[in-house]
Design a protein around this motif. Structure first.
Motif, short mmCIF file in Angstrom:
data_model
loop_
_atom_site.label_atom_id
_atom_site.label_comp_id
_atom_site.label_asym_id
_atom_site.label_seq_id
_atom_site.Cartn_x
_atom_site.Cartn_y
_atom_site.Cartn_z
N SER A 32 0.82 -1.20 0.00
CA SER A 32 0.00 0.00 0.00
C SER A 32 0.85 1.26 0.00
CB SER A 32 -0.90 0.01 1.24
OG SER A 32 -0.11 0.16 2.41
N PHE A 52 -8.57 -2.65 1.83
CA PHE A 52 -7.19 -2.27 1.50
C PHE A 52 -7.11 -0.74 1.49
CE2 PHE A 52 -3.49 -1.59 -1.26
CZ PHE A 52 -2.61 -2.55 -0.78
N GLU A 55 -5.54 4.03 -2.35
CA GLU A 55 -4.24 4.24 -3.00
C GLU A 55 -3.83 5.71 -3.05
OE1 GLU A 55 -1.77 1.85 -4.27
OE2 GLU A 55 -2.94 1.17 -2.57
N ASN A 92 -5.28 0.26 9.77
CA ASN A 92 -5.82 -0.94 9.15
C ASN A 92 -7.19 -1.27 9.72
OD1 ASN A 92 -5.78 -3.59 7.75
ND2 ASN A 92 -5.49 -4.41 9.80
#
Length: 234
Positions: A32, A52, A55, A92
């Motif tokens: 990441s 996830f 980005e 996370n």
């Protein structure tokens, strides 16, 4: 004497790379942009796992106290996170909660044994071997007191929430555990915050029902099912 620990089957783990910039990427992704997590299997940007990190996101914030509330079939849970002790692991957890990755998951493990009073949750497969498709780098606690009589363990106090993982480095994913009593554990599980008193009351109700001894005497799947229904981030 060696301490027992909340470990399980290893996911496909690769080393976490260096932090990247906040520029969106194209093609295949392995690590990441925030430098915290690594995919189990490299994937196209267009096919990244749910939860996830975005980005466009840079390094995780090193301060702040997000709150995550879960509704469950046994009552509401609240966890108070602390970015200062484990910025990558807290980010996370926030990303997973924000992506509804915990919704519909059932806490698959309850230990009622002396020295390991924990409940373990967050596995999308409900087996203890699942994860989100990526792993997070380690941010181990450094200030917990050594456990008396153990050469390799510390005491995780009652009410701690920490990320679970295998014996491999950087193996945490989505599974987490909460201590509902003082737990004697090797200090290789990243602590991300504290559980509220209302959360501990729910967990203690589940713990009172025991487990099926599926992993060991006093350690297995809870007899009283605890399922996360929804997540809310504040």
């Amino acid at each position: 004497m060696s301490a027992r620990s909340p470990g399980w089957v290893t996911f496909g783990v690769v080393a976490v790379g260096a932090p990247g910039g906040p520029t969106p990427r194209t093609g295949t992704v392995t690590t990441s942009n925030n430098g915290c997590v690594t995919l189990d299997t490299p994937a196209p940007v267009t096919d990244l796992p749910r939860g996830f990190p975005p980005e466009t996101e840079g390094p995780p914030r090193a301060s702040g106290n997000p709150i995550v509330r879960f509704t469950t079939n046994q009552g509401d849970l609240r966890v108070d996170l602390d970015r200062s002790i484990a910025p990558c692991n807290v980010q996370n957890f926030v990303d997973l909660a924000g992506a509804d990755s915990f919704d519909g998951t059932t806490c698959h493990r309850l230990s009622t044994t002396a020295g390991l009073p924990i409940i373990q949750c967050g596995d999308p497969t409900g087996t203890g071997a699942g994860g989100p498709g990526f792993t997070v780098k380690d941010e181990f606690p450094r200030d917990y007191p050594p456990a008396t009589g153990y050469a390799d363990a510390v005491t995780y106090p009652r009410g701690v929430i920490a990320m679970a993982g295998s014996t491999a480095p950087n193996s945490a994913g989505s599974q987490f555990f909460v201590t509902y009593g003082d737990a004697v554990i090797t200090p290789r599980f990243s602590v991300i915050g504290r559980a509220s008193n209302e959360t501990l009351a729910v967990i203690e109700k589940v713990a009172a029902g025991g487990n099926n001894d599926g992993l060991a005497p006093g350690d297995g799947r809870p007899n009283i099912t605890l399922t996360i229904q929804t997540s809310r981030l504040r």
